[in-house]
Design an enzyme around this catalytic site. Structure first.
Site, short mmCIF file in Angstrom:
data_model
loop_
_atom_site.label_atom_id
_atom_site.label_comp_id
_atom_site.label_asym_id
_atom_site.label_seq_id
_atom_site.Cartn_x
_atom_site.Cartn_y
_atom_site.Cartn_z
N SER A 178 -49.56 -13.14 3.64
CA SER A 178 -50.69 -13.33 2.71
C SER A 178 -51.35 -12.01 2.36
CB SER A 178 -51.69 -14.36 3.21
OG SER A 178 -51.90 -14.24 4.56
N TYR A 188 -58.38 -18.42 15.71
CA TYR A 188 -58.62 -17.00 15.40
C TYR A 188 -60.12 -16.72 15.28
CZ TYR A 188 -58.28 -12.49 13.06
OH TYR A 188 -58.40 -11.16 12.73
N ASP A 229 -53.91 -5.67 8.44
CA ASP A 229 -52.73 -6.04 7.65
C ASP A 229 -52.75 -5.35 6.28
OD1 ASP A 229 -52.61 -7.60 9.85
OD2 ASP A 229 -53.02 -9.49 8.83
N LEU A 272 -46.32 -11.92 10.03
CA LEU A 272 -45.87 -10.66 9.43
C LEU A 272 -46.68 -10.34 8.17
CD1 LEU A 272 -41.99 -11.08 9.85
CD2 LEU A 272 -43.59 -9.86 11.35
N SER A 273 -47.82 -10.99 8.04
CA SER A 273 -48.79 -10.68 6.98
C SER A 273 -48.28 -10.98 5.57
CB SER A 273 -49.22 -9.22 7.05
OG SER A 273 -49.80 -8.96 8.27
N ASP A 292 -58.65 -5.02 15.71
CA ASP A 292 -59.15 -4.45 14.44
C ASP A 292 -60.58 -4.88 14.14
OD1 ASP A 292 -58.32 -7.06 13.77
OD2 ASP A 292 -57.30 -6.47 11.92
C1 GLA Z 1 -54.10 -11.26 11.95
C2 GLA Z 1 -55.31 -10.69 11.23
C3 GLA Z 1 -55.50 -9.20 11.57
C4 GLA Z 1 -55.50 -8.98 13.08
C5 GLA Z 1 -54.32 -9.68 13.73
C6 GLA Z 1 -54.37 -9.64 15.23
O1 GLA Z 1 -52.93 -10.66 11.49
O2 GLA Z 1 -55.14 -10.82 9.84
O3 GLA Z 1 -56.68 -8.73 11.00
O4 GLA Z 1 -56.72 -9.37 13.64
O5 GLA Z 1 -54.23 -11.05 13.36
O6 GLA Z 1 -54.23 -8.32 15.66
#
Ligand code: GLA
Length: 376
Positions: A121, A214, A165, A118-119, A24
């Site tokens: 946040s 990251y 996300d 799983l996002s 992304d």
């Molecule tokens: C996390 C980040 C996203 C994306 C993923 C990896 O979830 O928040 O923006 O970069 O890692 O695909």
């Protein structure tokens, strides 16, 4: 300001990414879906005459946050999640050019497992911004909401994440995955077949992106684009990146997203499995974001009959995603989990768990309008 509102209630789902990770922020492609686990926020005004401060409490997150409107200082607790509340209040205030200054009580509740890829946040950020914007009568488009929530998350965590996300949480559609083209900022729903179940297994290895590599990965990817004289790796060819493993992952992963969508649409489920396997290998061997636990879960899932499996999200711990025939999905998930637990420490084994997810509607107000996800 809509002080007449007695209650504002918003929900925002987490997401699982089927394919297209670490693409992304390189203007690439991804295929996430909003899942039936969400964050729910209520905003309730305190009686007239009450002191002007924002108070936030949560069932799942520790502490209580009190934000004094004039100073924006928190007085107690909520170290981690409190920063999201402050950032969301500040952002809505700056977009609206007047403060969210009434005496309000915010209640936060979430069923998205935290720190698991799983996002959770992003679900929190989207739900907070959505609820506070609605409470303050600030209209936001889906794209504006996703970008505002992204800013909130960046301010709260300092992690330079991409937009996947938040876009997934905002644009979710029942029974559809979302093909996201980050260069064009285009989200295209892709019908999810009802003869393909989606399994998630949480490895029990928590990770916080801010403590992970990251940001370094993102830097490598951006450096690779710069060295090629490109704005982003979206425009790079496989040949150009053949000797750079970071860039090689991104360019090949974009191709896999498109191949995955084609295989899905033509019902070539064996191909889906092969493509997921290649994606996991690329994240493991080129992008170096997998862990022994995630590798083991993927291997277990394939060994007990999953169609395909891969790590999902940023990696460094968290979850894997797998596909299976619906009538075998529960058995496959439980068997893969049982094998994993045998080799894991008791603590990890106890927090590892498996569940099925389905694609639900994106974030929005609960109650007044259609809540087609069926979530309360
Ligand atoms: C996390 C980040 C996203 C994306 C993923 C990896 O979830 O928040 O923006 O970069 O890692 O695909």
């Amino acid at each position: 300001m809509s002080s007449a509102k007695a209650l504002t209630h918003w929900r925002a789902p987490g997401r699982v990414n089927l394919i297209g990770d670490h693409t992304d922020y390189a203007q690439g492609l991804a295929l996430p879906l909003a899942i039936d686990r969400d964050c729910s926020i209520t905003v309730v005004p305190r009686p007239a005459g009450a002191k002007g401060s924002i108070r936030a409490v949560s069932k799942e997150f520790a502490g209580e946050v009190t934000i004094t409107t004039s100073t924006r200082a928190t007085t107690s607790g909520g170290e981690g999640w409190g920063r999201f509340v402050i950032a969301a209040a500040e952002l809505v205030q700056s977009l609206n050019s007047h403060p969210v200054n009434e005496a309000i009580d915010i209640t936060v509740s979430s069923t998205v497992p935290a720190g698991s890829g799983l996002s959770s946040s992003s679900a929190l950020s989207v739900a907070l911004v959505g609820a506070l914007a609605e409470y303050s009568s600030l209209p936001l488009s889906k794209s504006e909401l996703a970008k505002a929530a992204h800013q909130v998350e960046e301010r709260a965590t300092g992690v330079p994440s991409g937009l996947m996300d938040q876009l997934a949480s905002v644009n979710g559609e029942v029974d559809h995955a979302l093909l996201i083209d980050f260069a064009a900022e285009l989200v295209t729903p892709v019908k999810w077949p009802n003869d393909l179940a989606i399994i998630v297994i949480n490895s029990g290895m928590l990770r916080a992106l801010k403590d992970s590599e990251y940001a370094q990965r993102r830097e490598e990817v951006e450096n690779a684009a710069r060295q090629l004289g490109l704005d982003s790796l979206r425009l790079a060819t496989k040949k150009q990146v053949a000797d750079n493993p970071w860039a090689r992952h991104v360019v090949s992963e974009n191709e896999r997203v498109l191949a995955f969508v084609s295989a899905l649409q033509s019902g070539s489920y064996d191909d889906l499995g092969l493509i997921m396997g290649k994606s996991h290998a690329s994240l493991r061997d080129d992008f170096l974001v997998s862990t022994p636990e995630l590798n083991e879960l993927v291997a277990n899932l394939i060994a007990v009959g999953a169609i395909g499996a891969r790590l999902t999200g940023a990696g460094f711990g968290g979850c894997v995603v797998a596909l299976a025939k619906p009538d075998r999905a529960d058995e496959i998930a439980q068997e893969a989990l049982a094998r994993y637990r045998q080799g894991a420490s008791p603590a990890i084994g106890a927090s590892a768990h498996a569940f099925r997810v389905r694609a639900v509607a994106g974030a929005g107000p609960v109650g007044e309008r259609d809540n087609s996800s069926g979530l309360q």
